[in-house]
Write a protein that holds these residues in place. Sequence first.
Motif, PDB file in Angstrom:
ATOM      1  N   THR A  58      31.259  73.594 -11.950  1.00 13.34           N
ATOM      2  CA  THR A  58      32.367  74.518 -12.180  1.00 13.34           C
ATOM      3  C   THR A  58      31.897  75.961 -12.340  1.00 13.34           C
ATOM      4  O   THR A  58      30.723  76.224 -12.610  1.00 13.34           O
ATOM      5  CB  THR A  58      33.135  74.142 -13.461  1.00 13.34           C
ATOM      6  OG1 THR A  58      32.220  74.176 -14.579  1.00 13.34           O
ATOM      7  CG2 THR A  58      33.738  72.762 -13.363  1.00 13.34           C
ATOM      8  N   HIS A 106      32.147  78.492 -15.055  1.00 14.87           N
ATOM      9  CA  HIS A 106      32.486  78.490 -16.477  1.00 14.87           C
ATOM     10  C   HIS A 106      33.169  79.779 -16.866  1.00 14.87           C
ATOM     11  O   HIS A 106      34.283  79.780 -17.371  1.00 14.87           O
ATOM     12  CB  HIS A 106      31.252  78.272 -17.346  1.00 14.87           C
ATOM     13  CG  HIS A 106      31.585  78.178 -18.808  1.00 14.87           C
ATOM     14  ND1 HIS A 106      31.459  79.246 -19.678  1.00 14.87           N
ATOM     15  CD2 HIS A 106      32.089  77.157 -19.542  1.00 14.87           C
ATOM     16  CE1 HIS A 106      31.839  78.878 -20.888  1.00 14.87           C
ATOM     17  NE2 HIS A 106      32.229  77.613 -20.830  1.00 14.87           N
ATOM     18  N   HIS A 107      32.500  80.934 -16.613  1.00 15.11           N
ATOM     19  CA  HIS A 107      33.156  82.187 -16.989  1.00 15.11           C
ATOM     20  C   HIS A 107      32.809  83.334 -16.063  1.00 15.11           C
ATOM     21  O   HIS A 107      31.790  83.321 -15.374  1.00 15.11           O
ATOM     22  CB  HIS A 107      32.846  82.566 -18.443  1.00 15.11           C
ATOM     23  CG  HIS A 107      31.405  82.873 -18.748  1.00 15.11           C
ATOM     24  ND1 HIS A 107      30.551  81.959 -19.335  1.00 15.11           N
ATOM     25  CD2 HIS A 107      30.664  84.003 -18.601  1.00 15.11           C
ATOM     26  CE1 HIS A 107      29.368  82.505 -19.524  1.00 15.11           C
ATOM     27  NE2 HIS A 107      29.410  83.757 -19.082  1.00 15.11           N
ATOM     28  N   GLY A 118      36.439  75.492 -17.662  1.00 15.86           N
ATOM     29  CA  GLY A 118      35.942  75.924 -16.368  1.00 15.86           C
ATOM     30  C   GLY A 118      36.818  75.407 -15.247  1.00 15.86           C
ATOM     31  O   GLY A 118      37.685  74.546 -15.451  1.00 15.86           O
ATOM     32  N   HIS A 155      28.237  76.297 -13.724  1.00 17.47           N
ATOM     33  CA  HIS A 155      27.664  75.074 -14.261  1.00 17.47           C
ATOM     34  C   HIS A 155      27.456  74.076 -13.116  1.00 17.47           C
ATOM     35  O   HIS A 155      28.174  73.085 -12.998  1.00 17.47           O
ATOM     36  CB  HIS A 155      28.572  74.471 -15.332  1.00 17.47           C
ATOM     37  CG  HIS A 155      28.556  75.232 -16.618  1.00 17.47           C
ATOM     38  ND1 HIS A 155      29.269  74.837 -17.728  1.00 17.47           N
ATOM     39  CD2 HIS A 155      27.921  76.371 -16.984  1.00 17.47           C
ATOM     40  CE1 HIS A 155      29.058  75.685 -18.724  1.00 17.47           C
ATOM     41  NE2 HIS A 155      28.241  76.628 -18.283  1.00 17.47           N
ATOM     42  N   ARG A 192      31.595  74.351 -23.435  1.00 19.93           N
ATOM     43  CA  ARG A 192      31.250  74.005 -22.064  1.00 19.93           C
ATOM     44  C   ARG A 192      32.283  73.117 -21.384  1.00 19.93           C
ATOM     45  O   ARG A 192      32.162  72.816 -20.202  1.00 19.93           O
ATOM     46  CB  ARG A 192      29.872  73.335 -22.031  1.00 19.93           C
ATOM     47  CG  ARG A 192      28.735  74.333 -22.205  1.00 19.93           C
ATOM     48  CD  ARG A 192      27.400  73.666 -22.495  1.00 19.93           C
ATOM     49  NE  ARG A 192      27.042  72.579 -21.590  1.00 19.93           N
ATOM     50  CZ  ARG A 192      26.558  72.730 -20.361  1.00 19.93           C
ATOM     51  NH1 ARG A 192      26.378  73.954 -19.872  1.00 19.93           N
ATOM     52  NH2 ARG A 192      26.239  71.689 -19.617  1.00 19.93           N
TER      53      ARG A 192
END
Length: 297
Positions: free
Chosen positions: A190, A192-193, A286, A142, A283
């Motif tokens: 960040t 995120h996943h 993160g 992100h 969202r």
Amino acid sequence: MSWGAIARMGYVCLHSQDLTAAGDHAKSILGLTETLRTGNGIFLSSAARLHHELVYLDAPSNAVGHFGLVAADLNGLDSIRLRVREAGLRVVAETPLLPGVADGFSFEGPEGFVYEIYVDMLSQSYVPLPHRPERYGHINLHPKNPTAYAEFLVKILDFKISDVIGDGFGYFLRCNSEHHGIALITGRGTLHHHAWQVQSLVQLGELGDRLWEAGSRLLMGPVRHGESGRNIAAYYVEPTGAVVELYADMRHIYDDNAPVNHMSSATIDWATQWSKYDATEFRSHGVLPTTEIITSR
């Protein structure tokens, strides 16, 4: 199938302020096998039986250490070294940051995220857990400026853009035939996943059961994504604060010159076709990139 200097996604290295909890969670919930434990790190892999696909290093705070990308060959490795130097990007190390690879170097990309480009990771011999994923698949970042980040991935690392969401709201990029290896959605800078491929929807249900038995729940899913991959996915939050995705049935793009697909940011159809979800909650998770590189010892 790859067309450029990067052949595939390699691994994720995370800093953890609770190394034991992070490693135990990766084994019991995600289903990875521990391949090596050092004085400050835990190395794990999936059914791919590699030296590592996920690494946790002991640190004062949770953060993204760096991302590993596999060069197509030594020529690919050398070409990226040259591009990094010509672009004036900061080289972090001229030799591998972690054990298990033959050659590599690392550098700082946009917004503080560090990448290690390497060749020839060692394989490991072990019996994977019954609920293991097949392999590590992709990351979702992100960044504050996804357009500039996408340009970096294309120009320096030879990624191709599969999808664009809205007017620079998001990008999905690939380094081989899989729809995306790195996804970019506008955010606060960040990771995120990180995402792992499984064989079927059944394993996503089993993931939900494991989380429930451990006193936790899925963050989102199972869902069917729209044009952003067409994969079925489920998500949960790991101890570092990063989100983990398990997915199946990802779309592949075999035409190297396939046109970029443009999607609207006015709807969430690209994200989920099966249900509504709270994008704000999803969202909010993160981890930020580290400000200090840590190596295994």
